[in-house]
Design an enzyme around this catalytic site. Structure first.
Site, mmCIF file in Angstrom:
data_model
loop_
_atom_site.group_PDB
_atom_site.id
_atom_site.type_symbol
_atom_site.label_atom_id
_atom_site.label_comp_id
_atom_site.label_asym_id
_atom_site.label_seq_id
_atom_site.Cartn_x
_atom_site.Cartn_y
_atom_site.Cartn_z
ATOM 1 N N ASP A 224 0.872 -1.168 0.000
ATOM 2 C CA ASP A 224 0.000 0.000 0.000
ATOM 3 C C ASP A 224 0.913 1.222 0.000
ATOM 4 O O ASP A 224 2.089 1.142 0.341
ATOM 5 C CB ASP A 224 -0.971 -0.002 1.197
HETATM 6 C C1 BGC Z 1 -4.985 3.330 -0.025
HETATM 7 C C2 BGC Z 1 -5.024 2.368 -1.187
HETATM 8 C C3 BGC Z 1 -4.779 3.115 -2.466
HETATM 9 C C4 BGC Z 1 -3.451 3.826 -2.361
HETATM 10 C C5 BGC Z 1 -3.062 4.600 -3.613
HETATM 11 C C6 BGC Z 1 -3.730 4.185 -0.033
HETATM 12 O O1 BGC Z 1 -3.796 5.199 0.914
HETATM 13 O O2 BGC Z 1 -5.072 2.609 1.177
HETATM 14 O O3 BGC Z 1 -6.257 1.703 -1.228
HETATM 15 O O4 BGC Z 1 -4.820 2.246 -3.559
HETATM 16 O O5 BGC Z 1 -3.497 4.739 -1.286
HETATM 17 O O6 BGC Z 1 -3.842 5.735 -3.731
#
Ligand code: BGC
Length: 844
Positions: A226
């Site tokens: 993530d």
């Molecule tokens: C989120 C993800 C997301 C990523 C990219 C993170 O803060 O938890 O679900 O895909 O950011 O934006």
């Protein structure tokens, strides 16, 4: 591309190239290596559409994922997957960061709307259909967030304490199904897991990430972190993370190279990650076959036909609407009295400005937005009247300050004065800005503070409210009086908490008749991995009608109308990634609005524009209540199709709607000493309600929800005539059980029925295996039938639905005995039972 062909390419790469490849090159893409024909793999969010990674274009904005799940319709999910593929290619995206298959463990979860359901089977069925369809078109879907990342409070730090059996039967289950269906990519979570053997951040959890996902399930795709979730080098490498995103900043990069050189990380581990990246790149068309085989290419996998999103989105919006109740048959809206044109009072702040999409990383800039009033006016016969009154106040923040009211207090020029200060307070540059969107990303590397000043015209008599919403170190004054001050420096944590998107403004009241001086010193935030920015939401409430007067206006419109439609809902201030909700109440004075409208006109349809459950204290008094989700761009057209009878609202709740806050089995997910304890174990969502209901007798029975899991009325009635099994027992080797359920449409309109089959374990299970839920969803199928017609639903209950995880033996087992399979309209509305015998000896 074969494993051998990939190995040949890996051997061509130097150590530096390999180490670089497993770190993002930028926010959304990996590195290219021209020498081997590798292009960047471009990723983008997310579950409600495909955001333009360049941040420029618009996108098809889908209903929130829980709305898709509410259709219980895997064909629709497949069509949605095709739309994802087309949207990805339209935006030059190879891998979409979706779907999210975490579970709706608690209704307060901030990302509840992004998830499908509180049930693992429904989640898996919808996700598999969507991912398969997208990947068939050469677009990767990145399934997230592995695993037990079901809430947002302290989300980068908490450990989810989940015993092994619960992980297997509930939280890992959708991931397992998706891996079996061939998912190409998985995102590892911010949070951590304590499964009783290892307590570690998800990205470092070797037993789960490497042991279960890669080794046991045979996942051959890419594990992506993530965003900015990677906290370590060696531990994450060994844990099973393959690519750190975003890049190039972060612990991998040079850190990884050093670790390989020092022998702390084995080259073989790095090679495995590179191999997975190349495999994914090939799958999405970013790495061609070797020259010798190019003739055999079926064509450019990136050539995905464009899709017209609007008809599908409109259908999805209408189909997902759940008719919770319609006691007086108000929906679809009838003609006016004696066939006269209809007068509709369309009421509520959400009728004027729907809550189209939830907050956080799933956010997309829509291709278009449709509004209920426009769509309803266009759909109703000529002569009909739609009166629109907001009536309610839903936001804590006043509206945005109109810059046309502002002048630079130094130069007198129209606009706001911006002064950029260095850390020592020296003014580096100053300008008058004619536009201010609430924040600024055009920040120099040495800028530490933005000083913002405006003389605001407040010449209307009465009380004005002025203020600024911001994050980090700040001081806001109005005419020299301090509205708010703070000295807490914020960094990337604020990005992850999403608070910077919707800061609540501190305001001060000023008497009108002249002007007021608004001044603010605001921190420049530098979240590593993201661009620097300053947040400053300038807000201003003008003198105007009181909240009571606004309610009066809505009630008056309702009184004058043939029918009132009140749209209530949540807002971006409450439903967002980055935080959980504090409670389940509708924000603002919306409950008061509904009560006022019901008193003024009993012919009232309430539409709830929310992703996650909210309490509806007037539920018993309202004749018709529809759940309308976070509907995306076709909010208006889809709702008009439902209200005017073009499309049947055939949704069924994919979660439980509580009647009272005290009844909610898991009311919050606030970590205690860093731990979120999944003490309810297998009883996620409706299963906990069912256990309490089963345990009680008479007045001791557990609480009934306002509406149970699986509930939804559609616009016809159904008789469940027969349920039978293709074979009476489960034979060794049977992958699933086929249940045939014949239903008859007993109403006067064509309809769609979602036939649900629930499993009750053998008698005596409560003693032999008290943790086993009292009932759970085994399978479902959607059928259509005209009035008077029959349809047979072919419901497949997978063997896994009958199995339990034996933690001691480390494997699945099918406890023998007679299981009851119940064809039902919801978990609380059983219609036909059929017994299934699992003979001893058919365990495996
Ligand atoms: C989120 C993800 C997301 C990523 C990219 C993170 O803060 O938890 O679900 O895909 O950011 O934006």
């Amino acid at each position: 591309m074969t494993d051998r062909e990939i190995d040949v390419l890996v051997d061509l790469l130097g150590l530096e190239e390999k180490a670089a490849l497993v770190v993002g090159a930028s926010m959304w893409a990996t590195h290219a290596v021209e020498r081997i024909g590798l292009e960047p793999v471009v990723m983008s969010d997310g579950p409600v559409g495909v955001r333009d990674p360049q941040g420029r274009g618009t996108s098809a904005m889908l209903p929130a994922p829980s709305a898709l799940a509410a259709t219980w319709d895997v064909d629709l999910a497949g069509r949605t997957g095709r739309l994802f593929a087309a949207e990805a290619r339209r935006h030059g995206v190879d891998v979409v960061l979706a779907p999210q298959v975490n579970l709706q463990r608690t209704p307060v979860g901030g990302r509840h709307f992004e998830c499908y359901s509180e049930d693992p089977h429904l989640t898996a069925e919808v996700a598999v259909a969507l991912v398969t369809a997208a990947q068939e078109r050469g677009v990767g879907m990145c399934v997230k967030h592995y695993v037990a990342n079901d809430s947002e409070t302290d989300r980068t730090r908490y450990l989810a304490r989940v015993d092994e059996r619960t992980l297997r039967e509930v939280y890992l289950a959708p991931f397992e199904r998706l891996v079996a269906a061939g998912a190409w990519s998985v995102m590892g979570a911010y949070s951590g897991v304590d499964d009783g053997t290892v307590a570690a951040p998800a990205l470092e959890h070797r037993p789960l990430l490497t042991g279960v996902l890669k080794e046991e399930w045979g996942f051959d795709g890419l594990v992506v972190s993530d965003w900015v979730a990677t906290q370590s080098v060696a531990a994450a490498v060994r844990g099973g993370l393959d690519v750190q995103m975003p890049g190039p900043d972060g612990p991998w990069g040079d850190g990884l190279l050093d670790a390989v050189r020092s022998g702390e990380v084995a080259v073989a581990d790095l090679d495995d990650k590179v191999r997975r990246l190349l495999r994914l790149a090939h799958r999405v068309g970013r790495l061609p076959l070797p020259a010798s085989r190019q003739g055999s290419l079926p064509g450019d996998v990136r050539a995905v036909p464009a899709e017209d999103a609007v008809p599908l989105l409109r259908e999805l919006v209408a189909r997902s609407v759940v008719v919770l109740k319609d006691d007086d048959g108000l929906v679809p809206l009838a003609d006016g009295p004696d066939g006269a044109p209809l007068r509709v009072a369309l009421l509520g702040a959400h009728a004027v400005e729907p809550f189209f999409q939830g907050g956080g990383s799933s956010f997309v800039v829509p291709d278009r937005l449709t509004y209920p009033a426009d769509a309803l006016r266009a759909a109703l016969p000529t002569g009909s009247v739609v009166d629109v009154v907001a009536g309610s106040r839903v936001l804590r923040n006043p509206p945005a300050l109109d810059l046309a009211r502002c002048t630079d207090p130094v130069t007198g020029a129209p606009g706001v004065r911006l002064e950029w200060l260095a850390a020592d307070g020296a003014v580096r540059r100053a300008e008058t800005a004619a536009a201010w969107e609430g924040w600024c990303a055009d920040v120099g590397p040495d800028d530490a503070t933005l000083r913002l000043a405006a003389r605001v015209r407040t010449d209307e008599p009465g009380t004005h409210e002025l203020g600024v919403g911001t994050v980090g170190v700040h001081r806001v004054t109005v005419d020299g009086r301090v509205a708010s001050a703070g000295d807490v420096v914020v960094d990337e944590d604020v990005i992850l908490a999403s608070g910077h998107n919707h800061p609540i403004a501190a305001t001060l009241a000023v008497e009108g008749g002249g002007s007021a001086l608004l001044e603010a010193d605001l921190q420049v935030v530098h979240p590593v991995g993201y661009d620097r920015f300053v947040r400053g939401a300038l807000v201003h409430r003008l003198p105007g009608p009181t909240a009571e007067e606004e309610l009066d206006a809505a009630a008056a419109a309702a009184r004058d109308a043939d029918v009132a439609v009140v749209v209530v809902g949540t807002t971006h201030e409450v439903e967002s990634e980055g935080y959980d909700r504090a409670d389940l109440a509708l924000p603002g004075n919306q409950d008061a609005l509904v009560r006022r409208v019901l008193a003024a006109n009993p012919r009232t349809v309430v539409v709830v524009n929310a992703g996650a459950p909210v309490l509806l204290p007037w539920y018993d008094d309202a004749p018709a209540v529809l759940w309308g989700w976070l509907p995306g761009q076709e909010a208006g057209t889809g709702l008009a199709d439902v209200l005017t009878g073009v499309t049947e609202p055939s949704g069924r709740l994919p979660w439980t709607l509580p009647a009272r806050a005290d009844d909610v089995p898991v009311p919050h997910a606030i970590p205690v000493r860093g731990v979120v304890d999944y003490a309810e174990r297998l009883d996620v969502g409706y299963r906990a309600w069912e256990r309490r209901l089963a345990a009680g007798t008479g007045s001791g029975a557990g609480p009934e929800p306002a509406a149970p899991f699986g509930h939804g009325l559609g616009w016809t009635t159904w008789e469940y005539e027969v349920a039978d099994l293709a074979a009476p027992g489960l034979a060794p080797g049977d992958a699933d059980v086929a249940v045939h359920v014949t239903v008859r449409n007993t109403g006067s309109r064509p309809g769609r029925e979602v036939v649900q089959v629930y499993v009750t374990p053998p008698a005596g299970t409560a003693t032999t295996d008290p943790a086993r839920p009292v009932r759970w969803l085994g399978g479902f199928a959607v059928v259509d039938a005209a009035p008077g017609e029959r349809a047979t639903a072919d419901v497949r209950v997978p063997r896994r639905a009958l199995q339990t995880w034996d933690a001691a033996a480390g494997g699945w087992t099918t406890p023998p005995g007679t299981y009851r399979l119940t064809a039902s309209r919801s978990v609380r509305d059983p219609r036909r039972d059929v017994d299934l015998v699992v003979a001893p000896g058919t365990q495996s």
